[in-house]
Design an enzyme around this catalytic site. Structure first.
Site, short mmCIF file in Angstrom:
data_model
loop_
_atom_site.label_atom_id
_atom_site.label_comp_id
_atom_site.label_asym_id
_atom_site.label_seq_id
_atom_site.Cartn_x
_atom_site.Cartn_y
_atom_site.Cartn_z
CB SER A 1 -0.90 0.00 1.24
OG SER A 1 -1.51 1.26 1.45
CD GLU B 1 -2.54 5.51 4.05
OE1 GLU B 1 -1.92 5.90 5.05
OE2 GLU B 1 -3.35 6.23 3.43
CE1 TYR C 1 -4.28 -1.51 5.41
CE2 TYR C 1 -3.27 0.52 4.63
CZ TYR C 1 -3.86 -0.70 4.37
OH TYR C 1 -4.01 -1.12 3.08
#
Length: 331
Positions: free
Chosen positions: A128, A130, A152
């Site tokens: 990801s 992120e 996360y």
């Protein structure tokens, strides 16, 4: 021979688009679903009847070993995760166990199957954007230092590096797609794009007056999930496993998202329709996320097809139709 693929997280938007893509390409598709009475599994049986559902849990290695042995896959796509970033602060432990530790479990299950069967399995890990968090360069590439800013993101970094480790330690054909934000009408309602498209639909139908949001200046590199699952498949068709950034190379703010969404229903000034709620502000906001997908474009021949404007309008039109049917059914 017909190829076989196992998808974890098959009930999410990516899993459903990927299952459709693989089915169209003639694969036998198996989907891992946690829990016997999962309502999403019932929906999957209706919308994707060609998928064979297997019970399993990313937290349970034994169940994964059984699932892989049953599916006998040529390709495994690990899309399963607790993927809502805001929730990861509320339950960092569970997010870490599923989104991070789950990657190790499925890698181990695949390795065990390879060793016991003598068959080679190609593995895809859903990494990801992120992971970049407090970005160290703009745009971000496969070589950009990872600096996650949420539980996360930290869990995704763990899974990303574990995938690399299994590739380097055991010679597994294990690739990671560092996917930037990708949306669709199938996106969960907790994500900001779908939250906006559903609220705009309800506003135009007179079912609600306002939408509550957080930081309107946050920017993301948004693409269409249907385009991004094609990149996943392409990675596993390549002779050599590697890591790839998958992105559009454009950023757009929440304000731009609102401009297009409200324009689709004929509202140009949405200022009275949007309420800023501090509860939706992240404890640690990520900086400007914008990906450089040159490597995927040059090596895999991948290109995004759906632009941001088209994506937002697609989602709004879908939700206007969906909310209209729901309102009619409630009468």
């Amino acid at each position: 021979m017909t190829k076989r693929a196992l998808i974890t997280g098959i009930t999410g938007q990516d899993g459903m688009y990927l299952a459709e893509l693989l089915h169209e390409k003639g694969y036998d598709v198996f989907g891992l679903v946690a829990g016997q009475n999962n309502p999403k599994a019932d929906l999957l049986r209706v919308t994707h009847p060609y998928v064979e559902i297997i019970s399993g849990n990313l937290l349970d290695l034994v169940s994964l070993i059984r699932a892989v042995a049953h599916a006998k896959p040529d390709e495994v796509y690990n899309l399963g995760a607790i993927s809502f970033v805001a929730y990861s602060w509320e339950n960092a432990r569970l997010t870490s166990d599923v989104t991070g530790g789950g990657v190790l479990n499925i890698l181990e299950a695949v390795r065990f199957f390879q060793d016991s069967s003598g068959r080679d399995v190609r593995f895809y890990q859903a990494s990801s954007s992120e992971m970049f968090g407090k970005v160290q360069e703009v745009p971000q590439t496969e070589k950009t230092l990872l600096w996650p800013r949420s539980p996360y993101g930290v869990a995704k970094v763990y899974g990303h590096y574990m995938t690399i480790n299994y590739r380097e330690s055991y010679g597994m054909h294990a690739s990671s797609g560092v996917l930037f934000n990708h949306e669709s009408p199938r996106r969960g309602p907790e994500f900001v794009t779908r939250k906006v498209s559903q609220a705009v639909a309800r506003i135009t139908l007179g079912l609600q007056d306002q939408i509550a949001l957080g930081n309107l200046d946050a920017k993301r590199d948004w693409g269409f999930a249907g385009d991004y699952v094609e990149a996943m498949w392409l990675m596993l068709q390549h002779d050599h496993a590697d890591d790839y950034v998958i992105s559009t190379g454009e950023t757009h703010s929440i304000r731009e998202l609102l401009d297009i969404a409200f324009d689709e229903i004929g509202i140009s000034d949405w200022s009275e329709r949007v309420h800023i709620d501090p509860a939706f502000m992240r404890p640690a906001e990520v900086d400007e996320l914008i990906g450089d997908s040159t490597k995927a474009r040059e090596t895999l021949g991948w290109r995004p097809k759906v632009g941001f404007d088209e994506l937002v309008r697609m989602m709004v039109r879908h939700d206007v139709d969906d909310q209209s049917k729901r309102a009619a059914g409630a009468q």
